[in-house]
Write a protein that holds these residues in place. Sequence first.
Motif, PDB file in Angstrom:
ATOM      1  N   THR A 181      61.757 -36.191  11.319  1.00  0.00           N
ATOM      2  CA  THR A 181      62.807 -37.043  10.997  1.00  0.00           C
ATOM      3  C   THR A 181      64.317 -36.261  11.155  1.00  0.00           C
ATOM      4  OG1 THR A 181      62.852 -36.744   8.807  1.00  0.00           O
ATOM      5  CG2 THR A 181      61.565 -38.589   9.912  1.00  0.00           C
ATOM      6  N   THR A 182      64.388 -34.975  11.493  1.00  0.00           N
ATOM      7  CA  THR A 182      65.495 -34.261  11.518  1.00  0.00           C
ATOM      8  C   THR A 182      65.461 -33.408  12.884  1.00  0.00           C
ATOM      9  OG1 THR A 182      64.357 -32.183  10.573  1.00  0.00           O
ATOM     10  CG2 THR A 182      65.558 -33.904   9.267  1.00  0.00           C
ATOM     11  N   PHE A 183      66.692 -33.039  13.551  1.00  0.00           N
ATOM     12  CA  PHE A 183      66.740 -32.024  14.430  1.00  0.00           C
ATOM     13  C   PHE A 183      66.322 -30.685  14.085  1.00  0.00           C
ATOM     14  CE2 PHE A 183      68.175 -34.940  17.919  1.00  0.00           C
ATOM     15  CZ  PHE A 183      68.747 -36.094  17.165  1.00  0.00           C
ATOM     16  N   ASP A 184      65.617 -30.115  14.484  1.00  0.00           N
ATOM     17  CA  ASP A 184      64.855 -28.946  14.132  1.00  0.00           C
ATOM     18  C   ASP A 184      65.418 -27.621  15.019  1.00  0.00           C
ATOM     19  OD1 ASP A 184      62.161 -30.846  13.298  1.00  0.00           O
ATOM     20  OD2 ASP A 184      63.639 -30.169  11.925  1.00  0.00           O
ATOM     21  N   ASP A 185      65.735 -27.912  16.376  1.00  0.00           N
ATOM     22  CA  ASP A 185      66.044 -26.957  17.291  1.00  0.00           C
ATOM     23  C   ASP A 185      67.422 -27.185  17.939  1.00  0.00           C
ATOM     24  OD1 ASP A 185      62.720 -27.836  17.806  1.00  0.00           O
ATOM     25  OD2 ASP A 185      63.222 -25.670  17.367  1.00  0.00           O
ATOM     26  N   TRP A 186      68.146 -25.953  17.927  1.00  0.00           N
ATOM     27  CA  TRP A 186      69.276 -26.072  18.216  1.00  0.00           C
ATOM     28  C   TRP A 186      69.721 -25.124  19.381  1.00  0.00           C
ATOM     29  CZ3 TRP A 186      72.834 -29.572  16.198  1.00  0.00           C
ATOM     30  CH2 TRP A 186      72.405 -30.147  15.024  1.00  0.00           C
ATOM     31  N   GLY A 187      70.777 -25.589  20.197  1.00  0.00           N
ATOM     32  CA  GLY A 187      71.256 -24.714  21.269  1.00  0.00           C
ATOM     33  C   GLY A 187      72.457 -23.695  20.622  1.00  0.00           C
ATOM     34  N   GLN A 188      72.861 -22.743  21.475  1.00  0.00           N
ATOM     35  CA  GLN A 188      74.038 -22.009  21.025  1.00  0.00           C
ATOM     36  C   GLN A 188      75.374 -22.549  20.879  1.00  0.00           C
ATOM     37  OE1 GLN A 188      72.779 -22.007  24.057  1.00  0.00           O
ATOM     38  NE2 GLN A 188      74.603 -21.790  25.478  1.00  0.00           N
ATOM     39  N   GLY A 189      75.526 -23.682  21.486  1.00  0.00           N
ATOM     40  CA  GLY A 189      76.884 -24.217  21.611  1.00  0.00           C
ATOM     41  C   GLY A 189      77.693 -23.972  23.055  1.00  0.00           C
ATOM     42  N   THR A 190      78.454 -24.962  23.199  1.00  0.00           N
ATOM     43  CA  THR A 190      79.560 -24.651  24.497  1.00  0.00           C
ATOM     44  C   THR A 190      80.623 -25.351  23.835  1.00  0.00           C
ATOM     45  OG1 THR A 190      79.757 -24.896  26.629  1.00  0.00           O
ATOM     46  CG2 THR A 190      78.577 -26.736  25.696  1.00  0.00           C
ATOM     47  N   GLN A 191      81.735 -24.640  24.167  1.00  0.00           N
ATOM     48  CA  GLN A 191      83.345 -25.241  24.000  1.00  0.00           C
ATOM     49  C   GLN A 191      83.793 -26.124  24.881  1.00  0.00           C
ATOM     50  OE1 GLN A 191      85.058 -24.013  20.984  1.00  0.00           O
ATOM     51  NE2 GLN A 191      86.404 -25.769  21.653  1.00  0.00           N
ATOM     52  N   VAL A 192      84.353 -27.175  24.301  1.00  0.00           N
ATOM     53  CA  VAL A 192      85.218 -28.063  24.974  1.00  0.00           C
ATOM     54  C   VAL A 192      86.257 -28.001  24.492  1.00  0.00           C
ATOM     55  CG1 VAL A 192      85.214 -30.362  25.746  1.00  0.00           C
ATOM     56  CG2 VAL A 192      83.006 -29.509  25.630  1.00  0.00           C
ATOM     57  N   THR A 193      87.327 -27.951  25.393  1.00  0.00           N
ATOM     58  CA  THR A 193      88.750 -27.998  24.838  1.00  0.00           C
ATOM     59  C   THR A 193      89.383 -28.976  25.734  1.00  0.00           C
ATOM     60  OG1 THR A 193      88.676 -25.545  24.020  1.00  0.00           O
ATOM     61  CG2 THR A 193      90.632 -26.417  24.300  1.00  0.00           C
ATOM     62  N   VAL A 194      90.254 -30.017  25.177  1.00  0.00           N
ATOM     63  CA  VAL A 194      90.842 -30.854  25.902  1.00  0.00           C
ATOM     64  C   VAL A 194      92.344 -30.768  25.491  1.00  0.00           C
ATOM     65  CG1 VAL A 194      91.292 -33.366  26.354  1.00  0.00           C
ATOM     66  CG2 VAL A 194      88.770 -32.436  25.741  1.00  0.00           C
TER      67      VAL A 194
END
Length: 119
Positions: A104-117
């Motif tokens: 019921t939870t998000f257990d695996d994650w990526g490292q992330g990617t930056q979005v700048t607007v």
Amino acid sequence: QVQLVETGGGAVQAGDSLTLSCAASGRPFTRSVMGWFRQPTGKERKLVAKIDWDDGRTYYTDSVKGRFTISRDSAKNTVYLEMNSLKPDDTAVYYCAHSGASSTTFDDWGQGTQVTVSS
């Protein structure tokens, strides 16, 4: 163990578009839910959109409805987030996440990617 790798972030102008990709590996993804979260600097991480891997049902937070589209390519084990009409408020680190069968939870994650607007 699931591995998630995000790509596609960058710096754009307001009104522009970007598509983020999340390549997933490590296990079958049937009965899974994949999500995109974002975390602006100094703020908490929040769900932006999610998709059921098997039937493609989607959910969007109100602030992105009509502008963002989440999709998945089962053959490539890849989830996408197409972002249109970007606004400065969309600036954040975007994370891909996986919720497995019976979880019921998000257990695996990526490292992330930056979005700048910028305006």
